[in-house]
Design a protein around this motif. Structure first.
Motif, PDB file in Angstrom:
ATOM      1  N   LYS A  79      29.783  45.347  43.184  1.00 28.92           N
ATOM      2  CA  LYS A  79      31.128  45.001  43.641  1.00 28.92           C
ATOM      3  C   LYS A  79      31.916  46.261  44.005  1.00 28.92           C
ATOM      4  CE  LYS A  79      32.088  41.485  43.926  1.00 28.92           C
ATOM      5  NZ  LYS A  79      31.955  40.593  45.116  1.00 28.92           N
ATOM      6  N   PHE A  83      33.437  47.568  48.196  1.00 30.61           N
ATOM      7  CA  PHE A  83      34.786  47.865  48.675  1.00 30.61           C
ATOM      8  C   PHE A  83      34.766  48.823  49.856  1.00 30.61           C
ATOM      9  CE2 PHE A  83      36.153  47.101  44.021  1.00 30.61           C
ATOM     10  CZ  PHE A  83      36.181  45.743  44.238  1.00 30.61           C
ATOM     11  N   ASP A 152      41.309  53.724  42.418  1.00 32.74           N
ATOM     12  CA  ASP A 152      40.822  52.763  43.405  1.00 32.74           C
ATOM     13  C   ASP A 152      40.417  51.454  42.742  1.00 32.74           C
ATOM     14  OD1 ASP A 152      40.526  54.495  46.021  1.00 32.74           O
ATOM     15  OD2 ASP A 152      39.719  55.703  44.377  1.00 32.74           O
ATOM     16  N   ALA A 153      40.010  51.540  41.479  1.00 30.19           N
ATOM     17  CA  ALA A 153      39.566  50.338  40.766  1.00 30.19           C
ATOM     18  C   ALA A 153      39.859  50.472  39.280  1.00 30.19           C
ATOM     19  CB  ALA A 153      38.075  50.105  40.984  1.00 30.19           C
ATOM     20  N   HIS A 175      41.649  47.700  43.529  1.00 36.59           N
ATOM     21  CA  HIS A 175      41.113  46.457  42.978  1.00 36.59           C
ATOM     22  C   HIS A 175      41.061  46.484  41.454  1.00 36.59           C
ATOM     23  CE1 HIS A 175      39.516  46.528  47.126  1.00 36.59           C
ATOM     24  NE2 HIS A 175      39.597  45.213  47.049  1.00 36.59           N
ATOM     25  N   LEU A 177      38.733  44.622  38.515  1.00 36.99           N
ATOM     26  CA  LEU A 177      37.549  43.817  38.223  1.00 36.99           C
ATOM     27  C   LEU A 177      37.695  43.304  36.799  1.00 36.99           C
ATOM     28  CD1 LEU A 177      36.642  45.411  40.734  1.00 36.99           C
ATOM     29  CD2 LEU A 177      34.365  45.558  39.715  1.00 36.99           C
ATOM     30  N   LEU A 216      41.313  37.677  44.808  1.00 44.66           N
ATOM     31  CA  LEU A 216      40.515  37.604  46.037  1.00 44.66           C
ATOM     32  C   LEU A 216      39.316  36.679  45.883  1.00 44.66           C
ATOM     33  CD1 LEU A 216      40.368  41.344  47.230  1.00 44.66           C
ATOM     34  CD2 LEU A 216      42.037  39.565  47.822  1.00 44.66           C
ATOM     35  N   VAL A 270      37.911  39.306  41.030  1.00 42.79           N
ATOM     36  CA  VAL A 270      38.360  40.495  41.748  1.00 42.79           C
ATOM     37  C   VAL A 270      39.789  40.289  42.227  1.00 42.79           C
ATOM     38  CG1 VAL A 270      37.928  42.048  43.691  1.00 42.79           C
ATOM     39  CG2 VAL A 270      36.000  40.964  42.502  1.00 42.79           C
ATOM     40  N   LEU A 271      40.668  41.175  41.808  1.00 38.31           N
ATOM     41  CA  LEU A 271      42.069  41.134  42.224  1.00 38.31           C
ATOM     42  C   LEU A 271      42.369  42.372  43.058  1.00 38.31           C
ATOM     43  CD1 LEU A 271      41.762  40.031  39.098  1.00 38.31           C
ATOM     44  CD2 LEU A 271      44.213  39.762  39.277  1.00 38.31           C
ATOM     45  N   GLN A 272      43.388  42.276  43.868  1.00 32.77           N
ATOM     46  CA  GLN A 272      43.781  43.418  44.697  1.00 32.77           C
ATOM     47  C   GLN A 272      45.286  43.635  44.608  1.00 32.77           C
ATOM     48  OE1 GLN A 272      43.149  43.187  49.008  1.00 32.77           O
ATOM     49  NE2 GLN A 272      42.523  45.329  49.008  1.00 32.77           N
ATOM     50  N   LYS A 273      45.662  44.906  44.545  1.00 34.81           N
ATOM     51  CA  LYS A 273      47.078  45.259  44.593  1.00 34.81           C
ATOM     52  C   LYS A 273      47.542  45.215  46.042  1.00 34.81           C
ATOM     53  CE  LYS A 273      50.361  48.954  43.478  1.00 34.81           C
ATOM     54  NZ  LYS A 273      50.552  50.289  42.867  1.00 34.81           N
TER      55      LYS A 273
END
Length: 278
Positions: A79, A83, A152-153, A175, A177, A216, A270-273
């Motif tokens: 995962k 990205f 970044d994660a 992201h 996780l 996401l 998986v989430l995203q800012k």
């Protein structure tokens, strides 16, 4: 690409100075002989020795070192690679425990800067032995000693989340996780203990996300494990909250077969800012 640390006292940037980290207000934190930094002031602890104790850390280390959860590491790495970041990533493992997942990620993503923290000092002591190229911290998820918008994660595996803090240290577009138990996670273990077993409930945290975080996708990780001896079974039990609820009869019942076929079922979300509005 160093990890940018923040003073847990005054929130100013920490700079490295020989074997210490110090801020402009001269708050100084010495590195332990093992290389980690303790950035959890005693006045911010909720108990004298928070988090997992030595016995739980040793059980977790023995169990994970056998590779039973390697499919989880592989899913996380796949995962992170998906990205598509061309530049090396900064990755934070929030609540890293004894560092099994953190080290696995660093070994595969060698050019990335990786930081792992946990509130339990015994866990970070164990993690420090796994990989010297990782920034290990004793810290609390509710007040991260890390500068803003650098990662970044952020990875959270069966740990407490603090969405505002995760968002603060994430870059826009970064992201999260999140790994949580699936409904049938470790069902065979639970059936060996309890007369009645209920599926794990869905994680309600994802139903009430702050506006700057978007879900996401989610996927399920399935893997069938064969625990080949009593030690592995008891070590797995010690990794779970069930350990504190079993009595002597239930523990003996679990040990009796000598081996156990058990399903691993985890939910990877998986989430995203979000990027700020123009």
């Amino acid at each position: 690409m160093p990890i940018l640390l923040r003073c847990p006292v005054c929130y100013e940037a920490l700079r490295s100075e020989q074997k210490s980290a110090v801020c402009k207000n001269n708050h100084r934190f010495d590195r332990a002989r093992q290389g980690y930094l303790n950035l959890l002031p005693s006045n911010k602890k909720r108990s004298k020795n928070p988090g997992d104790d030595q016995m739980m850390v040793e059980a977790r280390t023995r169990f994970l070192n056998h590779g039973y959860y390697q499919p989880v590491v592989d899913a996380l790495i796949d995962k992170l690679k998906s990205f598509g970041n061309e530049a090396p990533q900064r990755i934070l493992d929030a609540g890293c425990g004894e560092g099994y997942y953190t080290s696995g990620i660093k070994e595969q993503l060698k050019d990335s800067s990786v930081c792992g923290f946990d509130i339990a000092k015994p866990a970070i002591l164990a993690a420090s032995k796994r990989n010297k190229a990782i920034e290990w911290l004793v810290a609390s998820v509710s007040e991260l000693p890390l500068m803003d918008e650098q990662f970044d994660a952020v990875i959270s595996i069966f740990s407490r989340c603090d969405w505002p803090e995760f968002s603060r240290v994430l870059k826009p577009g970064g992201h999260i996780l999140l790994l949580t138990p699936g409904q049938n996670h470790l069902m065979a273990l639970r059936r060996a203990i309890y007369d009645e077993v209920r599926p794990y409930p869905e994680d309600k945290r994802l139903q009430d996300l702050p506006e700057d975080l978007a879900l996401l996708e989610s996927q399920t990780i399935h893997h069938l494990m064969m625990l080949e001896n009593t030690q592995a079974i008891i070590d797995l039990l010690a990794m779970t909250p069930h350990y504190w609820h079993v009595n002597a009869r239930q523990k003996q019942q679990l040990e009796q077969p000598g081996q156990l076929e058990c399903e691993l079922e985890m939910r990877l979300s998986v989430l995203q800012k979000r990027y700020p509005s123009a």
